[in-house]
Design a protein around this motif. Structure first.
Motif, mmCIF file in Angstrom:
data_model
loop_
_atom_site.group_PDB
_atom_site.id
_atom_site.type_symbol
_atom_site.label_atom_id
_atom_site.label_comp_id
_atom_site.label_asym_id
_atom_site.label_seq_id
_atom_site.Cartn_x
_atom_site.Cartn_y
_atom_site.Cartn_z
ATOM 1 N N GLU A 327 0.846 -1.409 -0.013
ATOM 2 C CA GLU A 327 0.017 -0.040 0.109
ATOM 3 C C GLU A 327 0.897 1.381 0.082
ATOM 4 O O GLU A 327 0.281 2.396 0.266
ATOM 5 C CB GLU A 327 -0.785 -0.179 1.134
ATOM 6 C CG GLU A 327 -2.015 -1.253 1.105
ATOM 7 C CD GLU A 327 -2.697 -1.477 2.456
ATOM 8 O OE1 GLU A 327 -2.480 -0.646 3.408
ATOM 9 O OE2 GLU A 327 -3.603 -2.397 2.356
ATOM 10 N N ASN A 328 2.203 1.186 -0.253
ATOM 11 C CA ASN A 328 3.136 2.255 -0.255
ATOM 12 C C ASN A 328 2.729 3.562 -0.970
ATOM 13 O O ASN A 328 2.742 4.661 -0.466
ATOM 14 C CB ASN A 328 4.448 1.830 -0.837
ATOM 15 C CG ASN A 328 4.945 0.612 0.145
ATOM 16 O OD1 ASN A 328 4.608 0.578 1.090
ATOM 17 N ND2 ASN A 328 6.115 -0.044 -0.471
ATOM 18 N N ASN A 331 0.301 6.735 0.080
ATOM 19 C CA ASN A 331 0.582 8.035 0.612
ATOM 20 C C ASN A 331 1.533 9.120 -0.199
ATOM 21 O O ASN A 331 1.815 10.049 0.207
ATOM 22 C CB ASN A 331 1.524 7.707 1.978
ATOM 23 C CG ASN A 331 0.881 7.097 3.256
ATOM 24 O OD1 ASN A 331 -0.479 7.166 3.067
ATOM 25 N ND2 ASN A 331 1.510 6.706 4.177
HETATM 26 C C1 LIG Z 1 0.517 6.147 5.331
HETATM 27 O O1 LIG Z 1 0.361 7.296 6.229
HETATM 28 C C2 LIG Z 1 -0.318 6.907 7.301
HETATM 29 C C3 LIG Z 1 -0.532 8.141 8.105
HETATM 30 O O2 LIG Z 1 0.592 8.827 8.335
HETATM 31 C C4 LIG Z 1 0.281 5.760 8.017
HETATM 32 O O3 LIG Z 1 -0.310 5.388 9.034
HETATM 33 C C5 LIG Z 1 0.743 4.538 7.200
HETATM 34 O O4 LIG Z 1 1.558 3.665 7.992
HETATM 35 C C6 LIG Z 1 1.290 5.011 6.046
HETATM 36 N N1 LIG Z 1 1.419 3.747 4.996
HETATM 37 C C7 LIG Z 1 2.661 3.406 4.358
HETATM 38 C C8 LIG Z 1 2.265 2.223 3.593
HETATM 39 O O5 LIG Z 1 3.537 4.320 4.291
#
Ligand SMILES: *[C@@H]1O[C@H](CO)[C@@H](O)[C@H](O)[C@H]1NC(C)=O
Ligand SMILES: *[C@@H]1O[C@H](CO)[C@@H](O)[C@H](O)[C@H]1NC(C)=O
Length: 584
Positions: A327-328, A331
């Motif tokens: 799911e990278n 973000n």
């Molecule tokens: C994306 O951002 C969210 C909120 O900051 C965080 O909880 C999550 O771990 C992040 N996911 C990745 C895959 O970096």
């Protein structure tokens, strides 16, 4: 409706009434030049013998013949620079920079690489899985993480693996860069159908802001041509291209047409390209982009969209960027593709891969990339290619800024401003319009007919000017600007000044006046009057008669003179810094 049948009905009536259009503004500059020659000759203080007089007149006549001849041959040989004799009537649209239209391409040479690419596309597409375009699911907050995850089930692990293998097959089959095929720097714009109407403004704006890059204007095929327009723009250093001359256009999806963008990049005769959407206005000369550090380092510049990725989580796995689904990307911020800068020599491999994603875009990759909540199409395929190849590329760091509709700040976005890479503070280099398209036909057509074969012939064409239920009706009828003030902070300086912010509306209306009133292919008498009254009443534009160059007499005892379409005139910009804003 076929091309050639699409001339505006009112134009026909003018001609039928025996009305002869005056020489174009361009030709009148020729006459200015001739007049210059004459004046210089007359000002010489020598007493003239009858013989000298005849000789002088002969010279003037000869000069005129030459000028007329130069004018005749201008569409093929490029133009002699026209000098505005007095500065009053200077008009960037008359090609003072002597920009040559790109040469008629050697299509055979330019398509020699295509069979190899087509083969690679076929190799990478054997039994490729398909995904349906998701239903449009806009909501202000966007889709939830649960909706994202539910979508991933559309692709089984077996299908994901198969797609990954095909992707790898394609990457291995990418043919090498075809040397000695492409040449030079230029702008590529994709027009056709309604988009040609927008391109009339966007292409005009390019020249109004002083860009001297040659331009290729692409369309799918002959059906999308507007009578005589292609010949007309040649005089401004632009040339029409039909994709159907280069490849079998039945291979690309007719409805969406998103795949056409990458194909135009591919087949363009230019090696280094600024691609600009037809509804995207350059606010600074695009050639400046080639001088940026970003471009010099990577040979590519992309711009962000507003939203984060909402891709199917197999994507990184499919492009061999990760051994597992992840799911990278969720973000990270997506891209938009209303403007793209690309060096084909340095980034041929990425262009090939982007071609692959678009070729299988409507059936697979667009849906892998986007939920169709805020965009679905080619927009993210270009950055994805670099991600897959793990090659550096530059995305402009400054996020897009908003331009809002008048009185609707925060609620109705009229366009997005994209910044010059490395500019500090950020300075907008593109105004990509969104909800409202800046074309004179959309805005102020009065009694126009639909002109594209795709339009329903039975439907009337209704412009904002004619539609009292539209947001813009009131503004257009009351001489009010359409963009909410507050964008000045992003604007580059008006050329020729240090710190007067450029007003995109003024530049766009200048281009739209040209389309509505001066372009032989597009003009329309009643619409021209509506447009001219609006731009005089709203911005303080004025006109002088072109038959009195250098005199600059305002007609009508100091009241603004608003000439009709057939009256030869120069459009004079509003006084700098005194743009008239009518307040209710
Ligand atoms: C994306 O951002 C969210 C909120 O900051 C965080 O909880 C999550 O771990 C992040 N996911 C990745 C895959 O970096
Ligand atoms: C808008 O400006 C034009 C040109 O000056 C003028 O003719 C027209 O009356 C103005 N309209 C309004 C509502 O003020």
């Amino acid at each position: 409706m076929k091309a050639g049948e699409d001339a505006e009905p009112f134009l026909g009536r003018w001609q039928a009434a025996g009305f002869v259009q005056h020489s174009t503004a361009f030709a009148s500059h020729r006459l200015d030049q001739a007049k210059d020659v004459y004046l210089r000759w007359r000002q010489s203080k020598y007493a003239l013998t009858r013989k000298q007089l005849l000789l002088g007149l002969g010279t003037v006549f000869f000069a005129l013949v030459l000028l007329v001849a130069a004018n005749r041959s201008s569409s093929t040989s490029g133009l002699v620079a026209s000098s505005a004799a007095n500065g009053v009537c200077s008009n960037a649209r008359q090609n003072p920079h002597n920009i040559k239209a790109p040469l008629r391409p050697d299509v055979q040479r330019l398509t020699a690489f295509w069979p190899g690419v087509k083969h690679a596309l076929d190799v990478g597409g054997r039994d490729i899985p398909k995904l349906d375009k998701p239903d449009y699911t806009y909501s202000p907050q966007g889709p939830t993480i649960w909706e994202f995850r539910a979508r991933t089930d559309q692709l089984t692990p077996e299908q994901a693996l198969k797609t990954r293998e095909l992707h790898a097959d394609f990457v291995r089959a990418i043919p090498p860069y075809p040397k000695k095929t492409f040449k030079g720097k230029g702008i590529v714009m994709l027009a056709g159908g309604r988009y040609s109407e927008y391109a009339v403004t966007a292409l005009g704006v390019l020249r109004e802001i002083g860009s001297t890059l040659p331009v290729e204007v692409w369309r799918r095929d002959q059906r999308e041509e507007k009578h005589d327009w292609c010949r007309e723009i040649e005089k401004e250093g632009m040339a029409c291209r039909r994709l159907s001359d280069y490849m079998d256009t039945d291979l690309v999806d007719v409805k969406g047409g998103y795949e056409m963008k990458v194909l135009c990049l591919l087949f363009s005769s230019f090696e280094e390209i600024v691609f600009i959407d037809a509804d995207n206005m350059a606010l600074q000369r695009p050639e400046l982009l080639f001088d940026t550090k970003a471009y010099k380092e990577t040979g590519v510049i992309l711009w962000h969209d507003y939203w984060k990725y909402d891709n199917i989580d197999w994507l990184d796995y499919i492009i061999s960027n990760s051994p597992t689904r992840n799911e990278n990307l969720w973000n990270e911020t997506t891209h938009e593709s209303g403007e793209i800068v690309w060096d084909k020599r340095r980034n041929w491999d990425a262009l090939m891969l982007a071609t692959y994603y678009n070729y299988y875009g409507p059936t697979l990759y667009y849906t892998l990339l986007n939920f169709n909540y805020a965009g679905w199409g080619d927009k993210d395929t270009f950055a994805l290619a670099f991600r897959a190849l793990q090659k550096p590329y530059h995305t402009v760091i400054a996020p897009p800024a908003d331009a809002w509709e008048r009185d609707k700040a925060g609620t109705r976005r009229i366009g997005m401003l994209q910044m010059m890479p490395g500019s500090q503070p950020p300075s907008a280099t593109f105004f990509h319009v969104t909800t409202v398209k800046w074309s004179f036909r959309e805005f102020v057509c009065e009694g126009c007919l639909p002109i594209w074969h795709t339009d329903q012939l039975g439907d009337a064409f209704v412009s904002y000017w004619e539609d009292p239920t539209s947001d813009l009706w009131e503004f257009l009828h009351n001489n009010l600007t359409l963009i909410e003030p507050g964008i000045d902070k992003w604007m580059p300086a008006l050329p020729g000044t240090d710190d007067v912010p450029l007003d995109p509306e003024v530049v766009m209306w200048r281009a739209m006046e040209y389309g509505a009133c001066r372009s032989k292919a597009w003009r329309h008498a009643r619409t021209c009057m509506v447009a001219r009254r609006y731009l005089v009443g709203t911005f303080g534009f004025s006109f002088v008669r072109a038959s009195k160059p250098g005199v600059g007499v305002m007609e009508g005892n100091g009241e603004a003179w608003v000439p009709g379409m057939g009256e030869e005139s120069c459009l004079i910009d509003p006084p700098i810094g005194r743009r008239r804003v009518v307040v209710r």
